[in-house]
Design a protein around this motif. Structure first.
Motif, PDB file in Angstrom:
ATOM      1  N   SER A  85      -8.594  45.520  41.697  1.00 41.62           N
ATOM      2  CA  SER A  85      -7.777  45.886  40.536  1.00 41.62           C
ATOM      3  C   SER A  85      -6.286  45.804  40.887  1.00 41.62           C
ATOM      4  O   SER A  85      -5.465  45.406  40.054  1.00 41.62           O
ATOM      5  N   LYS A  88      -5.313  42.083  40.898  1.00 40.30           N
ATOM      6  CA  LYS A  88      -5.206  41.569  39.531  1.00 40.30           C
ATOM      7  C   LYS A  88      -3.929  42.058  38.860  1.00 40.30           C
ATOM      8  O   LYS A  88      -3.327  41.359  38.057  1.00 40.30           O
ATOM      9  N   LEU A 126      -6.671  34.043  43.302  1.00 46.35           N
ATOM     10  CA  LEU A 126      -6.137  35.381  43.002  1.00 46.35           C
ATOM     11  C   LEU A 126      -5.166  35.849  44.083  1.00 46.35           C
ATOM     12  O   LEU A 126      -4.211  36.582  43.777  1.00 46.35           O
TER      13      LEU A 126
END
Length: 132
Positions: A85, A88, A126
């Motif tokens: 998280s 992101k 990512l």
């Protein structure tokens, strides 16, 4: 002809080698002799000790190692979900906020033979930033 006889002589076992008596240890397993009884008692003690030790390690693995592995699995799963998280959240940062790229980073003397040739085999969109 003499070389053939020489080879045959070395390959064929000699008479003295054929007559060498073999060592027989069958008296160790005979319960009627004192040595045999002592040997069999030692073997029974070893077998009993091995059975009890194996049972102990089974219990250690079942009641100690398995719960520890389970607890560490749950803990690492929680940490990884928090980390994902966080990654992101930072994926939407502007390129000015990213650390600078130095000339010794991402040196490509030869293109990789997969994909576009610039991304490594362990490339993660990512976490890795692709700068041209």
């Amino acid at each position: 002809m003499s070389s053939i006889l020489r080879i045959a002589h070395t390959v064929r076992p000699t008479i003295a080698a054929r007559n060498v008596s073999r060592r027989n240890y069958h008296h160790l397993y005979d319960e009627n002799t004192a040595m045999g009884k002592k040997f069999l008692d030692e073997q029974k003690a070893i077998h009993h000790h091995a059975a009890s030790t194996a049972g102990m390690w089974y219990k250690v693995a079942l009641y100690v190692a398995l719960p520890l592995v389970t607890v560490s699995l749950i803990r690492s799963f929680k940490q990884e979900t928090e980390h994902i998280s966080h990654v992101k959240h930072h994926a939407h940062e502007e390129p000015e906020d990213l650390p600078p790229e130095f000339p010794y980073q991402n040196i490509r003397r030869k293109d990789f033979f997969w994909g576009n040739g610039d991304k490594t085999l362990f490339w993660n969109d990512l976490t890795n930033v692709h700068r041209e």
